[in-house]
Design an enzyme around this catalytic site. Structure first.
Site: not given
Length: 459
Positions: A438, A269, A235, A137
C-alpha cells in the site's frame, strides 16, 4: 441498551472513561447488497469522468477534511482513546493521502510496447467496487490508505470500519458528500465482522478486498476471496525487532526506544516490541532505557502533554495482561487507576526468546529486551518469527546497516530511526505480515487491471 438489541447495533465506548459515546446501527447482509448495487452504478459514471475532474474533486475532499481536522481528531480521541496530538496527525494524514492520490490521477498511464506488425498499448482500468475493512487501531489513516488511491484510480469504495471505531468513518463519508464526491461512490457500512464484513468479502460485485487486522482473520478473508479469485491486499500482524549494536549511539537509541513500542499504547503492527541489544552494550542500554520508559506520560488523551492513552477495550486489556506473567522481570511505568482500559508502559527483561511475550504479537505497551552476540546472531533473532512487517537497527557502520537491512526479512526497515510509514513510500510485509503493498508511487495501480491492446498496421 439491552443485550437483545446488541446484534443490530454497535456500542461505542470511550476507552479512557468507559462511558457510552454513541450507539450506531449495524449493517446487515441486505444492507451490503444494496450498497454494492449503488456503488456499482456510481462507479461507472466516476470512471468515465475526465481525470482532471476526478483529481479536482479529490483535492476538494482533502480541503474539506483539512477544515475539519480538529473535529475529526476529537472524534478519534472519544472512540479510540488516542492522544489528541496523534489524532490531529491522523486526521491530517487523511488530508495528505487524498492530496497525494489526486496527484496520481492524471499520471495513471499505460505503456506503448514495441512489437512487430503494429503497435501495442496497455491501459490501466479500474477494478470496480472495492471493499475496505479498516482496523480500530488507526481508524482514519488506514481507511484512507485504501479509499484515497482506490477512488483516484476510478473505483467506488465501501468502507467497513471496526465495530469499536465507526464514528470517524461515518463523518468522513459526510465530508466527502460535502466536497462534491458523487453520491454512493464512497459509502460507510458499520457492522459486525461476521455479518457485514463477511458479506462484503463474499459479494460477487466486490472486485477487491483491502483488509488490515490480525493474521488469523486475514487468512480467513484470503480463503474466502480465493473461491472467486478475488483480489486482496492484506496488512496483518507484526513482531518487529529493534536491533541495537554496540557501536550505536546508545543514548539516542535508548531515548527513541520507548515510543517505538508505546505509541498508540502499543496498538501498532509496526511496534518495535523485540529490542535486541548486543551483549557488550546490554547493561548500559538497560541503564538508559529503563528511566525513559518510566518517564512516559500516561493519562488524559485530551491533554497535549500526554504521550500514551488507554487500550481500546476490556478485551484488549485482559489480553495484554495475560502476556506479562509473574515469573518475568519487568520495568514498569505508571498508568491511571479507576475507569478506563489502562495498562502501564512495560519493558520485560527476564524473558527467553521462546516465551509468548517474545514471540507473539501483544498489541499493547509491552516490549522485551533480548541480548545477541554478533551480527549473525542479531539477524537470526530478528528473523525468528512468523512475521516480517517492520523493524529498526542502530549502528554507526553504514556497511553493517546495509548488510543487516538486506538480511532481515521485513518489508519496512529504518536505520537509526523508527520511521515505518510515509504515504509516498510503499508499505507492506513479508511472511505472515501480509500480502501486497500500500501507499507509495504505485498505490493507484493496485486498484487497476492491466489491459493489453494490439493494433495491426499491416495492409
Amino acid at each position: 441498551m439491552s443485550d437483545a438489541l446488541a446484534p443490530s447495533h454497535l456500542r461505542v465506548l470511550n476507552p479512557a472513561t468507559e462511558e457510552l459515546v454513541a450507539v450506531v446501527p449495524a449493517a446487515t447482509r441486505d444492507d451490503v447488497d444494496a450498497a454494492v448495487a449503488r456503488a456499482a452504478a456510481a462507479q461507472r459514471a466516476w470512471a468515465a469522468a475526465a481525470p482532471a475532474d476526478r483529481a479536482r474533486l479529490l483535492r476538494r475532499f482533502a480541503a474539506v477534511v483539512d477544515a475539519h481536522v480538529e473535529e475529526l481528531a476529537l472524534l478519534e480521541v472519544s472512540e479510540a482513546g488516542h492522544t489528541i496530538g496523534n489524532a490531529r496527525w491522523e486526521a491530517g494524514n487523511v488530508r495528505d493521502l487524498l492530496e497525494f492520490a489526486a496527484g496520481g490521477v492524471e499520471r495513471l498511464s499505460g505503456r506503448q510496447i514495441p512489437v512487430a506488425g503494429g503497435i501495442d498499448v496497455t491501459f490501466l482500468e479500474p477494478l470496480g467496487v472495492i471493499g475496505v475493512i479498516a482496523p480500530w487501531n488507526f481508524p482514519m489513516p488506514i481507511a484512507a490508505w485504501g479509499l484515497a488511491p482506490a477512488l483516484a484510480a476510478g473505483n467506488a469504495v465501501i468502507l467497513k470500519p471496526a465495530e469499536t471505531t465507526p464514528l470517524t468513518a461515518l463523518r468522513l463519508a459526510e465530508l466527502a458528500l460535502e466536497a462534491g464526491i458523487p453520491e454512493h461512490l464512497f459509502q460507510v457500512l458499520p457492522g459486525h465482522g461476521d455479518t457485514a464484513g463477511d458479506a462484503l468479502v463474499e459479494h460477487p460485485g466486490v472486485a477487491k478486498i483491502v483488509f488490515t487486522g490480525s493474521t488469523r482473520v486475514g487468512k480467513q478473508i484470503m480463503a474466502k476471496c480465493a473461491d472467486r479469485v478475488k483480489r486482496v491486499t492484506l496488512e496483518l500482524g507484526g513482531k518487529s525487532p529493534n536491533i541495537v549494536f554496540a557501536d550505536a549511539d546508545l543514548e539516542a537509541a535508548a531515548a527513541a526506544a520507548p515510543m517505538s513500542f508505546l505509541d498508540n499504547s502499543g496498538q501498532d503492527c509496526c511496534a518495535r516490541t523485540r529490542i535486541l541489544v548486543q551483549r557488550s552494550a546490554y547493561d548500559r542500554f538497560l541503564e538508559l532505557v529503563a528511566p525513559a520508559v518510566q518517564a512516559v506520560a500516561v493519562g488524559d488523551p485530551l491533554d497535549d502533554k500526554t504521550q500514551m492513552g488507554p487500550l481500546i477495550s476490556r478485551v484488549q486489556l485482559d489480553r495484554v495482561r495475560s502476556f506479562v506473567t509473574d515469573d518475568l522481570t519487568a520495568v514498569r511505568g505508571s498508568a491511571p487507576e479507576g475507569p478506563g482500559f489502562w495498562y502501564p508502559p512495560t519493558l520485560v527483561t527476564g524473558a527467553a526468546p521462546t516465551d509468548p511475550v517474545a514471540r507473539e504479537e501483544v498489541f499493547g505497551p509491552v516490549a522485551v529486551v533480548l541480548p545477541f552476540e554478533d551480527e549473525e546472531d542479531a539477524v537470526r533473532l530478528a528473523n525468528a518469527t512468523e512475521y516480517g512487517l517492520s523493524g529498526s537497527l542502530w549502528t554507526r557502520d553504514i556497511g553493517r546497516a546495509l548488510r543487516v537491512s538486506r538480511a532481515v526479512a521485513a518489508g519496512n526497515l529504518s536505520v537509526n530511526s523508527h520511521s515505518s510509514v510515509r504515504y509516498w513510500t510503499p508499505f507492506g510485509g513479508y511472511k505472515q505480515s501480509g500480502l501486497g503493498r500500500e501507499l507509495g508511487p504505485d498505490a493507484l495501480t493496485a486498484f487497476t487491471e492491466t489491459k493489453n491492446v494490439f493494433i495491426s498496421t499491416e495492409a
